[in-house]
Enzyme design. Structure first.
Site, mmCIF file in Angstrom:
data_model
loop_
_atom_site.group_PDB
_atom_site.id
_atom_site.type_symbol
_atom_site.label_atom_id
_atom_site.label_comp_id
_atom_site.label_asym_id
_atom_site.label_seq_id
_atom_site.Cartn_x
_atom_site.Cartn_y
_atom_site.Cartn_z
ATOM 1 C CG ASP A 250 -1.967 1.012 1.232
ATOM 2 O OD1 ASP A 250 -2.254 1.618 0.043
ATOM 3 O OD2 ASP A 250 -2.948 1.241 1.981
ATOM 4 C CE LYS A 253 -1.337 3.433 -4.504
ATOM 5 N NZ LYS A 253 -1.201 2.763 -3.105
ATOM 6 C CG ASP A 278 -5.320 0.134 -1.299
ATOM 7 O OD1 ASP A 278 -6.219 -0.393 -1.676
ATOM 8 O OD2 ASP A 278 -5.225 1.065 -0.278
ATOM 9 C CG ASN A 279 -6.122 2.653 -3.908
ATOM 10 O OD1 ASN A 279 -7.132 2.406 -3.706
ATOM 11 N ND2 ASN A 279 -5.524 3.549 -2.941
ATOM 12 C CD GLU A 309 -7.942 4.060 -0.392
ATOM 13 O OE1 GLU A 309 -7.136 4.021 -0.181
ATOM 14 O OE2 GLU A 309 -9.026 3.677 -0.998
#
Length: 319
Positions: A250, A253, A278-279, A309
């Site tokens: 997390d 990226k 995540d993401n 989120e």
């Protein structure tokens, strides 16, 4: 997509719109990067990714709603406060007192709990959560995030994360990108006896907050936080923890793919390891998705829809 075998390393990734679930398939020869790896997505999966990316985000509601007080017969002759009088006047005039009170409540929050640096979250958490009660600490962080959107999994993806942790019951865990410790606390409270979570955080200010909140939750004995860049710290962590049962990614990226490949090389990710990224759709890690989607890493994948989120349109940068 073929079902996950109990022995296959699984890659689970919550994204802005989806939870990416991928399984690292054990191979009978020449390791798990062989060209004979099966396809990872069903034929409809690429279309699912592209269509999901075009869909609007399910933005979080960041407004604190408060019902307007109404006078009763027993209190009709009681003096009204300025706020109550204003609310009642607007109700009778049809101007929407609920929205007025909500805005006033928000301004009261910003005045009482200004946020200019990461450590400013600590007084709010300490005032609204008891020491040794992780559920109250998580709730306080979620509440703070309604006014000051910040990088945390949030309640929906946090619940998905914990459901997966209960399924796999990991003992040796790694987290890259800890921020204030929200997901670390969720992970730590699901660890079995003797379980350990190692966290890598690049930002020293965030790490300071995470250490304090993890300690306040009562998990200092289960969580070790190391400070530094992931590519630099992973070789050191690998020597200490060996192969992980579970990894949460997390952080930045563009680092997802090189860090995943580095963890494969170091043996941190191997057969039986569960990884959460995540993401991966938004803000997005397209090279990471391509790597696990096309079979280059011999992964099986699944996407589970989840809320983004934080709402970028509602970020308040100054009190």
């Amino acid at each position: 997509m073929s079902p996950l075998s109990s022995s296959a390393p699984r890659l689970l990734g919550p994204s802005a719109l989806a939870l990416l679930v991928a399984a690292l398939c054990p191979q009978e020869s020449a390791g798990y990067l062989s060209s004979s790896a099966p396809q990872l997505f069903s034929s409809s999966a690429p279309q699912m990714l592209s269509s999901a990316a075009r869909q609007p985000l399910r933005s979080s509601v960041l407004t604190l709603s408060s019902a307007a007080p109404q006078p009763s017969s027993s209190s009709a002759h009681q003096p009204f406060s300025r706020r109550t009088a204003l609310a009642f006047t607007l109700v009778t005039a049809g101007f929407g007192a609920k929205e007025v009170l909500a805005e006033e409540a928000k301004e009261d929050f910003y005045t009482k709990w200004p946020f200019e640096k990461p450590s400013d979250v600590l007084p709010f958490v300490f005032a609204n959560a008891r020491k040794g009660h992780p559920e109250e600490i998580l709730s306080a962080l979620d509440e703070f995030g309604k006014y000051y959107p910040n990088y945390r999994l949030g309640s929906e993806k946090g619940d998905i994360l914990e459901s997966k942790l209960k399924e796999i019951n990991p003992k040796n865990c790694l987290e890259i990108g800890t921020f204030w410790g929200y997901s670390a606390i969720r992970t730590a409270r699901n660890l079995p006896e003797g379980g350990k979570l190692t966290c890598i955080e690049y930002n020293g200010n965030h790490a300071n907050v995470a250490r304090q909140l993890i300690s306040y939750a009562g998990f200092s004995d289960k969580v070790e936080l190391v400070l530094g860049k992931s590519s630099y710290m992973l070789p050191k962590v690998a020597k200490k923890i060996g192969q992980a049962d579970y990894v949460l990614m997390d952080h930045i990226k563009p680092l997802y793919l090189p860090d995943l490949q580095l963890m494969e090389k170091l043996g941190v990710v191997g057969e039986g390891t569960v990884v959460i990224a995540d993401n991966v759709v938004y803000p997005g890690a397209p090279d990471f998705l391509d790597y696990v989607e096309t079979g280059k890493g011999s992964y099986q994948t699944e996407l589970i829809e989840a809320d983004f989120e934080y709402n970028l349109d509602s970020v308040r940068l100054t009190p």
